[in-house]
Design a protein around this motif. Structure first.
Motif, mmCIF file in Angstrom:
data_model
loop_
_atom_site.group_PDB
_atom_site.id
_atom_site.type_symbol
_atom_site.label_atom_id
_atom_site.label_comp_id
_atom_site.label_asym_id
_atom_site.label_seq_id
_atom_site.Cartn_x
_atom_site.Cartn_y
_atom_site.Cartn_z
ATOM 1 N N LYS A 152 53.428 29.524 38.326
ATOM 2 C CA LYS A 152 52.199 29.010 38.944
ATOM 3 C C LYS A 152 51.887 27.585 38.506
ATOM 4 O O LYS A 152 51.263 26.826 39.214
ATOM 5 N N ILE A 180 44.706 32.629 38.869
ATOM 6 C CA ILE A 180 45.384 33.765 38.230
ATOM 7 C C ILE A 180 44.479 34.995 38.257
ATOM 8 O O ILE A 180 44.906 36.086 38.634
ATOM 9 N N THR A 207 36.974 46.495 33.824
ATOM 10 C CA THR A 207 36.268 47.507 33.040
ATOM 11 C C THR A 207 34.817 47.617 33.484
ATOM 12 O O THR A 207 34.273 48.711 33.624
ATOM 13 N N VAL A 230 42.152 39.977 24.294
ATOM 14 C CA VAL A 230 43.361 40.122 25.101
ATOM 15 C C VAL A 230 44.250 38.918 24.795
ATOM 16 O O VAL A 230 43.787 37.781 24.807
ATOM 17 N N TYR A 275 55.202 34.494 34.953
ATOM 18 C CA TYR A 275 54.291 34.363 36.087
ATOM 19 C C TYR A 275 53.487 33.054 35.997
ATOM 20 O O TYR A 275 53.354 32.308 36.965
ATOM 21 N N ALA A 335 42.581 34.013 31.432
ATOM 22 C CA ALA A 335 42.422 34.780 32.675
ATOM 23 C C ALA A 335 42.619 36.292 32.493
ATOM 24 O O ALA A 335 41.830 37.076 33.038
ATOM 25 N N PRO A 336 43.635 36.737 31.727
ATOM 26 C CA PRO A 336 43.788 38.185 31.541
ATOM 27 C C PRO A 336 42.577 38.830 30.869
ATOM 28 O O PRO A 336 42.250 39.987 31.160
ATOM 29 N N LYS A 342 44.335 46.208 30.439
ATOM 30 C CA LYS A 342 44.577 47.005 31.637
ATOM 31 C C LYS A 342 45.641 46.372 32.530
ATOM 32 O O LYS A 342 45.991 46.883 33.578
ATOM 33 N N LEU A 343 46.097 45.201 32.111
ATOM 34 C CA LEU A 343 47.092 44.489 32.887
ATOM 35 C C LEU A 343 48.458 45.143 32.698
ATOM 36 O O LEU A 343 48.915 45.298 31.573
ATOM 37 N N GLU A 388 44.321 36.593 41.634
ATOM 38 C CA GLU A 388 45.573 37.276 41.962
ATOM 39 C C GLU A 388 45.763 38.568 41.177
ATOM 40 O O GLU A 388 46.223 39.575 41.717
ATOM 41 N N LEU A 389 45.391 38.527 39.889
ATOM 42 C CA LEU A 389 45.548 39.729 39.057
ATOM 43 C C LEU A 389 44.667 40.860 39.575
ATOM 44 O O LEU A 389 45.080 42.014 39.630
ATOM 45 N N SER A 441 48.122 43.092 22.209
ATOM 46 C CA SER A 441 46.759 43.558 22.429
ATOM 47 C C SER A 441 46.707 44.530 23.597
ATOM 48 O O SER A 441 47.535 44.488 24.498
ATOM 49 N N PHE A 481 40.021 39.203 33.536
ATOM 50 C CA PHE A 481 40.497 40.299 34.390
ATOM 51 C C PHE A 481 40.129 41.643 33.779
ATOM 52 O O PHE A 481 39.564 42.524 34.430
ATOM 53 N N ASP A 482 40.449 41.803 32.499
ATOM 54 C CA ASP A 482 40.218 43.057 31.800
ATOM 55 C C ASP A 482 38.735 43.420 31.785
ATOM 56 O O ASP A 482 38.357 44.557 32.072
#
Lengths: 121, 153, 338
Positions: free
Chosen positions: B20, C244, C217, C193, B16, C208-209, B5-6, C247-248, B2, C212-213
């Motif tokens: 954790k 997470i 945005t 995501v 990672y 979490a990602p 922006k990561l 941190e991201l 997918s 984040f995204d």
């Protein structure tokens, strides 16, 4: 043999088998159903190559109460039945040896369900 | 994969996360599993001794009665909502013994009671324990077949 | 109007006129207890099954909202609602007797914000005057759908989360009412995501990602700094997911460690209630927003909030087939009216 000694052996054997299971759960994230499958199959294989019988002789209920003992009963049953009835024994052996346990689980499970209702932990 | 922006690949991210992740307190878990599992086996041995020595059953019958008794105890404790509480602490200590097998059958049966006694209880009872029977029976048959083959020669 | 990549601006500033929340026993014992309108001691809510109980929670939240507003049922133009169950049955049965049009939504735990965004959009566009956005979840029904039987004696891992039992509802109206209420100004609609996480016992890490995204945005699209918001509150990332996320974002030079919080961590006392990583479920974000966050806005303790609800869009079937967990996060910016 000293009764206390027997019980210590039972405790130790059963404890160790469960401990192995716990390590599997924590390290591999296997679900309970998979853990049970792994132990049954392992029990059956260890029986067929003659190892589990020694564990049973040493730990008694400590080795037969864990689900690997169910595998032991299945494997031992099939070997006895093949000896008695030849080819047919392959089909009858496992379930004949474990019939009581399976029937009990179904029966008690059914009635327990009839008399209780879903509840949160 | 997918879009995101990561600036990380899936592998990097899972590494990672793994780092954790606060893993289960494994020493404590193992100790409790050892104690509870051992204790359940001792109860099994006690029941066996009672059947064999007090009532004079043969070894085989006493073992079978022990299995039935433990399955009954597991079912009862599940219905009384005690077994799940034990399991939350004991983990494998209460999953691996035959009482855990009984617990998985009874808990599935209770859970699906709301969908009726036939398709609810009847069809769902072996949702968790079914694989045990399938793999147990199949492996016993394979073992039996190999044993039968060896005996032929 | 759309600005930037994914963000909507609501020029007409739809109002959140009122909210209502109803929770089950565990949530009533939690630290936010006093903020909820109704607390139900019986997890079955007098019904025979958890699914029926969940429906009743949704129904009760809507009823409570109409009583609090106060508003007659026929004044509501449409309901935007969803839950975690297959075919959204909790919602369907809850709305059955209400005689109000329904958009049934599924966004897993992000459903409440998805509903808020859609309700605000319809109101902003002038199609509807009054809409209800609501979402529900129930520990019992979610657990049996996604995990193991309830009475199965299995261990919960430290990263595992507890599905919140309850429902939250918000009344979104056009901005001509005389009452001063918080208004919805922006919404950022999330993308899927999926970072390949497969562990259902660690949903925080999977989601979490996505959060984040969406947050990144949102800040880019609106050209705002993270400290613009008094509170950036995520839906149900839990302890692990929140760490997470912080941190991201830190790695991108965005610091939200001071104004970030998580509904899942607020709703329970993680230690004394033995909740592991925190709460989750549609109702987690819905009840915490409707109860606690809305109260903060109303009482002017904070002047704006970015509500980011995250959802994990997997099913037991997809997991069985070895798929990872696709996640989504929707954000909505809410401000007090000046």
């Amino acid at each position: 043999m000293d009764v206390l000694m027997i019980y210590l052996r039972v405790f130790f054997t059963g404890g160790i088998i469960c401990l192995i299971g716990q390590i599997l759960i924590d390290k591999t994230k296997l679900t309970p159903a998979r853990i049970l499958v792994v132990f049954v199959v392992t029990g059956a294989i260890l029986t067929s190559i003659g190892i589990y019988q020694h564990i049973i002789d040493f730990g008694k209920a400590g080795a037969s109460v864990p689900i690997s003992g169910f595998g032991y009963a299945l494997a031992k049953g099939v070997i006895t039945e093949v000896d008695k009835h030849g080819f047919l024994g392959i089909f009858t052996g496992g379930l004949v040896a474990t019939a009581a346990g399976v029937a009990a689980a179904i029966f008690f499970g059914y009635f327990a369900a009839l008399f209780s209702k879903p509840h949160i932990k | 994969m997918s879009y995101t922006k990561l600036n990380m690949t899936n592998e990097e991210y899972s590494e990672y996360v793994k780092e954790k992740e606060k893993t289960s307190p494994i020493v404590k878990d193992c100790l409790i599993a050892f104690l509870v599992g051992g204790l359940i086996c001792i109860i099994g041995q006690l029941i066996f001794d009672i059947f064999e020595k007090q009532y004079g059953f043969s070894f085989k019958n006493a073992s079978t009665y022990t299995t039935i008794s433990l399955i009954f105890i597991g079912a009862l404790l599940t219905a009384l909502r005690v077994y799940s509480k034990i399991g939350d602490k004991a983990g494998a200590g209460s999953i691996i013994p035959i009482t855990g097998f009984s617990n998985s059958i009874v808990s599935s049966a209770i859970e699906h009671k709301t969908e009726g006694v036939v398709m609810g209880i009847g069809a769902n009872m072996f949702k968790v324990a079914g694989p045990v029977l399938v793999y147990g029976v199949c492996s016993s048959m394979i073992i039996g077949f190999i044993y039968w083959l060896i005996k032929l020669f | 109007m759309k600005i930037g990549e994914q963000t909507l601006v609501f020029e007409k500033k739809p109002k959140i006129l009122n909210t209502a929340s109803i929770v089950g026993p565990k949530e009533s014992e939690g630290p936010l207890s006093i903020f909820f309108d109704h607390k139900i001691e019986d997890e079955l809510f007098g019904e025979e099954s958890f699914e029926k109980a969940e429906s009743k929670f949704t129904q009760a939240a809507i009823d409570a909202l109409l009583t609090k507003a106060p508003l007659d049922k026929y004044m509501v133009d449409c309901i935007f609602a969803g839950d975690l169950l297959n075919q959204c049955i909790a919602t369907g049965y809850a709305i059955r007797d209400s005689n109000i049009p329904l958009f049934g939504l599924y966004g897993a735990c992000s459903t409440f914000v998805e509903a808020l965004i859609l309700a605000s959009s319809f109101v902003n566009a002038g199609y509807y005057k009054r809409c209800i956005a609501t979402a529900s979840s129930h520990f019992g029904s979610a657990e049996r759908q996604f995990r193991l039987p309830l009475q199965q004696g299995s261990q919960r891992t430290p990263t595992q989360q507890w599905t919140v039992t309850g429902a939250g509802a918000a009344l979104v109206t056009h901005n001509n009412d005389r009452y001063k209420s918080p208004v919805v100004t922006h919404a950022t609609v999330g993308k899927i995501v999926d970072m390949g996480i497969k562990d259902v016992a660690n949903m925080g890490a999977a989601m979490a990602p996505a959060a984040f995204d969406t947050i990144l945005t949102h800040l880019e699209d609106t050209k705002r700094k993270a400290d613009y918001y008094d509170l950036i509150i995520t839906g149900d990332l839990g302890k692990m997911g929140s760490e997470i996320l912080i941190e991201l974002l830190q790695a991108k030079g965005i610091n939200i460690s001071t104004n970030h919080n998580d509904c899942g961590m607020l709703i329970y006392d993680l230690v004394s209630q033995d909740m592991h990583a925190g709460g989750s479920g549609c109702a987690c974000c819905a009840t915490v927003f409707s109860g606690y966050v809305y109260d903060l806005l109303k009482s002017k303790k904070i002047k704006n909030v970015l509500l980011v609800a995250t959802g994990a869009l997997m099913s037991p079937v997809s997991l069985g087939q070895g798929e990872s967990i696709p996640s989504i996060a929707h954000a909505v910016a809410i401000e007090t009216e000046v």
